[in-house]
Design a protein around this motif. Sequence first.
Motif: not given
Length: 92
Positions: A34-36, A69-74
């Motif tokens: 991940s880039t973040v 990605a946001l938590d919901c997407t994960i």
Amino acid sequence: MEVKNASAGTLESGDILIQIFPSEAEGVQIDLNSTVAYQFGEQIKTVITETLSGLGIDHVAIKATDKGALDCTIRARVTAAAVRATGKDVWA
């Protein structure tokens, strides 16, 4: 629970590609790209682990390629990959 190779998601910005593989090792092993990752890597791993735990899945290896990605997407991508890997419909 038997697990096959499966994946869900894309490499588009704001998404995450989750690949799930069976594993003989205890627990969930996560390979995160991940880039973040420096800022949010532990949070991403926690969301993946908690989602799999809630589905009753362990003894798996996960390769996650995150593009912000946001938590919901994960959670959605992990759930979709888990359904594809186990054949267990969690929405029924």
